[in-house]
Design an enzyme around this catalytic site. Structure first.
Site, short mmCIF file in Angstrom:
data_model
loop_
_atom_site.label_atom_id
_atom_site.label_comp_id
_atom_site.label_asym_id
_atom_site.label_seq_id
_atom_site.Cartn_x
_atom_site.Cartn_y
_atom_site.Cartn_z
CB ILE A 14 -0.99 -0.05 1.11
CG1 ILE A 14 -1.88 1.32 1.12
CG2 ILE A 14 -0.20 0.02 2.49
CD1 ILE A 14 -2.99 1.24 0.13
NE ARG A 37 9.01 -8.14 6.92
CZ ARG A 37 8.09 -8.99 6.23
NH1 ARG A 37 7.48 -10.11 6.89
NH2 ARG A 37 7.74 -8.95 5.09
CE1 TYR A 58 9.17 -2.40 10.09
CE2 TYR A 58 7.83 -3.94 11.67
CZ TYR A 58 8.54 -3.65 10.39
OH TYR A 58 8.06 -4.40 9.26
CG LEU A 74 3.57 -2.56 9.94
CD1 LEU A 74 4.06 -2.57 11.74
CD2 LEU A 74 4.94 -3.24 9.25
CE LYS A 97 -8.21 -0.36 4.08
NZ LYS A 97 -8.31 -1.96 3.92
NE ARG A 165 -5.60 -6.84 -0.05
CZ ARG A 165 -4.12 -6.59 -0.70
NH1 ARG A 165 -3.40 -7.74 -0.79
NH2 ARG A 165 -3.77 -5.41 -0.64
CG ASP A 177 -8.55 -6.06 2.10
OD1 ASP A 177 -7.73 -5.36 2.36
OD2 ASP A 177 -8.64 -6.39 0.64
#
Length: 327
Positions: A14, A37, A58, A74, A97, A165, A177
């Site tokens: 995203i 990561r 992070y 994330l 979201k 997802r 989602d």
């Protein structure tokens, strides 16, 4: 204009697809730090998007005192943990979201933000769109009278096995989602939570909801429904976005519309007196709008456009839907 130094936790799709461009366009945003990561991936994103610093964890990014605001793209299951950590590090947070798996956790996140004296905003980019604002103004002006019914839908491609997802342990499925878009649009337009929520779903073998239909009833007789689904051609990034609102004097229907879509969007207003008018709205890149807005909250004292009350209310609606379908 004072700029805000942003850090990004993660190298999610995203961010690559949408938010990176929005942050580049945002006049008050400074792409300061990226964390991955692995340092290798963070360095690659640093070079690709023009960040000043790269971190291989992070925690290291959150420890940087120069970082003022953090964007969290994330996976759903990591939102709560890393938002809380970022807030406790005194960073303002824009979190993708759905903000949290439950309304209870969303409330805890906002409580932490208050305790730390920083802003938290859920990243519903489309909520910043002037197109959405114009639809709301039509309702406030009484263009179609009192609203009796609203419907919305967001249907997209499904994904290959292994995509987050499509996995229950990463809070996959169409409600988390996609349904959050529809429920939040209906909440924005109708301005209240429903009295009753009923929903039905079809599930994958991994037990995530691939298609969900929701019916909501309100105390004043209004009704709303929405459909969300991961059912179109696999991995084609195709989508069906729609909504319409019917009142005692007429209706409003989306024509050229997409959640988070920029460009020239349109809707049609029809009245029972025979008027029919197509209206168009020029919409900037939505992710730019949300980044700029949170930036103004930090530098100019604005109030987050996607408020705590709104996000927690939407999370309560999602809780009720998930309970209804047995997720």
């Amino acid at each position: 204009m004072r700029t805000v130094k942003w850090g990004v936790l993660g190298t999610a799709y995203i961010f690559e697809r949408d938010t990176a461009e929005g942050m580049k366009q945002a006049e008050n945003c400074e792409l300061y730090a990226i964390a991955g990561r692995s340092m290798e991936k963070a360095e690659a994103f640093k070079e690709k998007y023009g960040f000043q610093k790269a971190y291989g964890s992070y925690e290291d990014l959150l420890a940087d005192p120069q970082v003022e605001a953090v964007y969290i793209p994330l996976p759903n299951t990591m939102h709560y943990e890393w938002t809380i950590k970022a807030l406790k590090a005194k960073k303002h947070v824009l979190c993708e979201k759905p903000l949290a798996p439950t309304a209870k956790e969303a409330g805890e996140m906002f409580e932490t933000a208050r305790e730390q004296g920083v802003f938290l905003m859920e990243a519903f980019a489309y909520q910043h769109s002037p197109y959405i604002a114009e639809i709301q103004k039509e309702l406030e002006r009484g263009t179609i009278g009192d609203v009796r019914y609203m419907e919305a839908a967001l249907i997209t491609s499904d994904y290959v096995e292994g995509n987050i997802r499509m996995r229950r342990e990463t809070l996959g499925g169409s409600t988390y989602d996609l349904g959050v878009y529809c429920s939040s649009l209906i909440l924005r337009m109708l301005g209240k939570e429903p009295e009753k929520v009923q929903a039905v779903s079809t599930f994958s073998k991994e037990k995530v909801d691939m298609y969900t239909a929701v019916l909501m009833e309100y105390e004043n007789g209004m009704r709303a429904n929405f459909d969300c689904g991961l059912v179109l051609a696999t991995e084609k990034n195709s989508a069906l976005d729609r909504f319409q609102i019917h009142g005692t004097k007429g209706s409003i229907e989306a024509m050229k519309f997409g959640f988070n879509a920029p460009g020239e969007l349109s809707y049609v207003v029809r009245t029972f007196e025979g008027m029919e008018e197509v209206k168009t709205v020029q919409v900037p890149q939505n992710y730019r709008l949300e980044v700029e807005q949170l930036g103004r909250c930090i530098t100019e004292g604005e109030t987050p456009a996607v408020s705590e009350a709104f996000s927690v209310a939407n999370a309560r609606i999602i809780d009720r839907i998930l309970e209804s379908i047995g997720y």
